[in-house]
Design an enzyme around this catalytic site. Structure first.
Site, PDB file in Angstrom:
ATOM      1  N   ASN A   1     -13.968   2.182  -8.401  1.00 33.71           N
ATOM      2  CA  ASN A   1     -13.301   2.900  -9.504  1.00 33.71           C
ATOM      3  C   ASN A   1     -13.654   4.386  -9.519  1.00 33.71           C
ATOM      4  OD1 ASN A   1     -15.896   2.992 -10.557  1.00 33.71           O
ATOM      5  ND2 ASN A   1     -15.273   2.446 -12.634  1.00 33.71           N
TER       6      ASN A   1
ATOM      7  N   TYR B   1     -11.698  -3.148 -26.826  1.00 35.41           N
ATOM      8  CA  TYR B   1     -12.103  -2.188 -27.861  1.00 35.41           C
ATOM      9  C   TYR B   1     -10.944  -1.764 -28.758  1.00 35.41           C
ATOM     10  CZ  TYR B   1     -10.544   1.153 -24.331  1.00 35.41           C
ATOM     11  OH  TYR B   1      -9.808   1.822 -23.387  1.00 35.41           O
TER      12      TYR B   1
ATOM     13  N   ARG C   1     -11.239 -20.306 -10.674  1.00 38.21           N
ATOM     14  CA  ARG C   1     -11.480 -18.849 -10.560  1.00 38.21           C
ATOM     15  C   ARG C   1     -12.939 -18.530 -10.881  1.00 38.21           C
ATOM     16  NH1 ARG C   1      -7.539 -14.822 -13.500  1.00 38.21           N
ATOM     17  NH2 ARG C   1      -8.015 -13.410 -11.781  1.00 38.21           N
TER      18      ARG C   1
ATOM     19  N   ALA D   1     -12.066  -7.848 -14.622  1.00 35.05           N
ATOM     20  CA  ALA D   1     -13.069  -7.196 -15.459  1.00 35.05           C
ATOM     21  C   ALA D   1     -14.391  -7.965 -15.473  1.00 35.05           C
ATOM     22  CB  ALA D   1     -12.542  -7.059 -16.880  1.00 35.05           C
TER      23      ALA D   1
ATOM     24  N   ASP E   1     -18.334   0.292 -13.281  1.00 27.77           N
ATOM     25  CA  ASP E   1     -18.056  -0.575 -14.439  1.00 27.77           C
ATOM     26  C   ASP E   1     -19.299  -1.362 -14.882  1.00 27.77           C
ATOM     27  OD1 ASP E   1     -15.405   0.163 -14.757  1.00 27.77           O
ATOM     28  OD2 ASP E   1     -14.679  -1.362 -13.363  1.00 27.77           O
TER      29      ASP E   1
ATOM     30  N   ARG F   1      -7.463   6.802 -21.182  1.00 31.15           N
ATOM     31  CA  ARG F   1      -8.184   7.717 -22.080  1.00 31.15           C
ATOM     32  C   ARG F   1      -9.218   8.543 -21.327  1.00 31.15           C
ATOM     33  NH1 ARG F   1      -6.981   3.399 -25.479  1.00 31.15           N
ATOM     34  NH2 ARG F   1      -5.522   4.117 -27.054  1.00 31.15           N
ATOM     35  N   SER F   2      -9.301   8.345 -19.999  1.00 29.03           N
ATOM     36  CA  SER F   2     -10.300   9.071 -19.219  1.00 29.03           C
ATOM     37  C   SER F   2     -10.153  10.597 -19.323  1.00 29.03           C
ATOM     38  CB  SER F   2     -10.254   8.631 -17.759  1.00 29.03           C
ATOM     39  OG  SER F   2     -10.673   7.288 -17.674  1.00 29.03           O
TER      40      SER F   2
ATOM     41  N   LYS G   1      -7.800  -0.369  -7.372  1.00 37.21           N
ATOM     42  CA  LYS G   1      -9.256  -0.427  -7.144  1.00 37.21           C
ATOM     43  C   LYS G   1      -9.637  -1.142  -5.832  1.00 37.21           C
ATOM     44  CE  LYS G   1     -10.732  -0.347 -11.991  1.00 37.21           C
ATOM     45  NZ  LYS G   1     -11.646  -0.953 -12.986  1.00 37.21           N
TER      46      LYS G   1
END
Ligand code: ATR
Length: 285
Positions: A95, A226, A164, A139, A110, A22-23, A74
């Protein structure tokens, strides 16, 4: 005749796949609202082609001033750039890239996007000293780093695969600790902030029933998911009387520094921009 379009700054978002990004909608909205000439395009670049893409970027062959990098590039972008800001170096992921004097510079926005969203939606959120962060994937890292850099005293990383989580604790230092999912109820009891960084609850998927009612009143719950805007975690937290901030703002705020670098003006995250993106997601309200 001289084609004036050639002098307009051109930026990109490069990923693989890239269809759903959506950038372009976000940057296109700002270019139009600020009355700037420029472009922002989606580029599907395979992992095989990515190193050559960065080389061309350095040489100025492609004519781009810079761009965003998304999954799966990335980490490679961080290694191939000539100069990486310390924050992105620690994350091992970039990013946002920009070209300056034949060199590719990189950073990661981010974490800035995450805290700027909370700053704008819930000022004072950082008075809470203890955070619980669910998830230890890609993330999660930028969020952990940004919470640590904001000065939170204790950051509890909870993950299905606790190893992790431990890797991230080793990376980001002693204010973090690693825990299994079963420890969540106890860990949430005195936490002022809960963050979901996993895909749990995305697109109608199941999310575990967490005891938000145990968190102190006035605590904040936020989610990086979202779609839907009101995720199962946010819905449950709201029902427990807690404050919530949805994940769309992080996406919008992380785009601000890149736009400013490429196009020379600092854009704003407005209610109108949110509406444009929500309409695209199919969540007009
Ligand atoms: P991303 O880069 O988007 O964060 P990722 O690296 O695959 O994606 O990480 C996904 C995160 O969601 C991880 O923390 C993952 O837990 P594991 O490390 O144990 O795999 C978490 N996750 C995904 N599905 C989950 C589930 N059903 N229950 C609990 N955690 C889940």
């Amino acid at each position: 005749m001289h084609d004036s379009r050639e002098t307009h700054p051109r930026a990109f978002v490069a990923g693989y796949p890239i269809k759903h990004s959506r950038s372009p909608l976000i940057h296109g909205f700002w270019l139009e609202r600020l009355g700037l000439r420029g472009s922002y395009e989606k580029l599907a670049i395979s992992p095989e082609d990515f190193p050559a893409f960065i080389t061309d970027l350095k040489k100025g062959v492609s004519g781009y001033v810079g761009g965003n990098i998304t999954i799966p590039h990335k980490e490679v972008a961080c290694r191939l750039a000539d100069r990486i800001e310390p924050l992105a170096e620690e994350l091992g992921a970039a990013n946002t890239l920009w070209v300056h004097d034949g060199e590719v510079h990189g950073t990661n926005t981010d974490g800035i996007g995450f805290v700027s969203n909370l700053d704008s939606e819930k000022p004072g959120w950082d008075r809470s000293e203890v955070a619980v962060v669910l998830g230890a994937g890609g993330a999660s890292r930028a969020i952990l780093q940004s919470l640590r850099d904001r000065g939170l005293r204790e950051i509890r990383v909870v993950n299905r695969t606790v190893e992790r989580a431990q890797e991230l604790v080793d990376r980001f230092g002693p204010r973090l600790s690693a825990h299994p999912m079963a420890a969540l109820p106890e860990l949430m009891r005195d936490a002022g902030l809960f963050v979901n960084t996993t895909s749990l609850g995305m697109d109608g998927s199941e999310a575990p029933d967490l005891p938000f009612e145990r968190m102190p009143s006035g605590s904040l719950v936020t989610d990086i998911v979202y779609v839907p805007l009101k995720t199962p975690f946010l819905e449950k937290a709201e029902r427990a009387g807690l404050a919530t901030v949805d994940g769309l703002g992080m996406l919008l705020h992380q785009a601000v520094p890149g736009f400013e670098k490429w196009f020379g003006k600092r854009p704003e995250v407005t209610a109108e921009l949110r509406r444009v993106i929500l309409a695209d997601i199919g969540e007009v309200r």
